[in-house]
Write a protein that holds these residues in place. Sequence first.
Motif, short mmCIF file in Angstrom:
data_model
loop_
_atom_site.label_atom_id
_atom_site.label_comp_id
_atom_site.label_asym_id
_atom_site.label_seq_id
_atom_site.Cartn_x
_atom_site.Cartn_y
_atom_site.Cartn_z
N MET A 1 0.84 -1.18 0.00
CA MET A 1 0.00 0.00 0.00
C MET A 1 0.88 1.24 0.00
O MET A 1 1.78 1.37 0.81
N GLY A 2 0.52 2.15 -0.89
CA GLY A 2 1.27 3.39 -0.96
C GLY A 2 0.68 4.46 -0.06
O GLY A 2 -0.32 4.26 0.62
N ILE A 3 1.34 5.58 -0.06
CA ILE A 3 0.91 6.69 0.79
C ILE A 3 -0.44 7.24 0.33
O ILE A 3 -1.24 7.70 1.14
N ILE A 4 -0.72 7.15 -0.98
CA ILE A 4 -2.00 7.65 -1.50
C ILE A 4 -3.15 6.79 -1.00
O ILE A 4 -4.18 7.32 -0.56
N GLU A 5 -2.99 5.49 -1.02
CA GLU A 5 -4.06 4.61 -0.57
C GLU A 5 -4.32 4.77 0.93
O GLU A 5 -5.47 4.75 1.36
N ILE A 6 -3.25 4.92 1.69
CA ILE A 6 -3.42 5.10 3.13
C ILE A 6 -4.13 6.41 3.42
O ILE A 6 -5.03 6.47 4.28
N SER A 7 -3.75 7.47 2.72
CA SER A 7 -4.41 8.76 2.95
C SER A 7 -5.86 8.73 2.48
O SER A 7 -6.72 9.37 3.10
N GLU A 8 -6.18 7.98 1.43
CA GLU A 8 -7.58 7.82 1.01
C GLU A 8 -8.40 7.12 2.09
O GLU A 8 -9.54 7.52 2.35
N ILE A 9 -7.84 6.10 2.70
CA ILE A 9 -8.54 5.38 3.76
C ILE A 9 -8.74 6.28 4.98
O ILE A 9 -9.83 6.32 5.57
N ILE A 10 -7.72 7.03 5.34
CA ILE A 10 -7.83 7.94 6.50
C ILE A 10 -8.87 9.01 6.24
O ILE A 10 -9.72 9.30 7.10
N ILE A 11 -8.87 9.61 5.05
CA ILE A 11 -9.86 10.64 4.73
C ILE A 11 -11.26 10.03 4.69
O ILE A 11 -12.22 10.65 5.15
N GLY A 12 -11.39 8.83 4.19
CA GLY A 12 -12.70 8.16 4.20
C GLY A 12 -13.22 7.91 5.60
O GLY A 12 -14.41 8.13 5.88
N LEU A 13 -12.34 7.49 6.49
CA LEU A 13 -12.76 7.26 7.88
C LEU A 13 -13.13 8.57 8.58
O LEU A 13 -14.11 8.63 9.33
N ILE A 14 -12.36 9.62 8.32
CA ILE A 14 -12.68 10.93 8.91
C ILE A 14 -13.99 11.45 8.33
O ILE A 14 -14.79 12.06 9.04
N LEU A 15 -14.22 11.19 7.05
CA LEU A 15 -15.48 11.57 6.41
C LEU A 15 -16.67 10.89 7.09
O LEU A 15 -17.68 11.54 7.38
N ILE A 16 -16.56 9.62 7.36
CA ILE A 16 -17.61 8.89 8.07
C ILE A 16 -17.79 9.43 9.48
O ILE A 16 -18.92 9.61 9.96
N LEU A 17 -16.69 9.73 10.16
CA LEU A 17 -16.75 10.27 11.51
C LEU A 17 -17.50 11.61 11.54
O LEU A 17 -18.39 11.81 12.38
#
Length: 83
Positions: A1-17
Amino acid sequence: MGIIEISEIIIGLILILFGIMAVSSKKVLNSIIYLSIMSMLAVVSFVFMKSPDVGITEAVIGSGMATALFLFTLFSAKKEGDK
């Protein structure tokens, strides 16, 4: 997993939060702020998905106009209640 995929997952989780916080907030002003933050995070996720035209539209309509409309309506309703 690259830095882009990790940041997409983090932004998605913050979006849900922020979505959960907007729905469960007791104060209307806080809900409006959370929805605005959620919309800006959606802009970032659209840019990550390589669709900047949709991101720009979301920024203008979702973050800008909708937030301004919500705030204007909220403050107008408070002024009507004061009379």
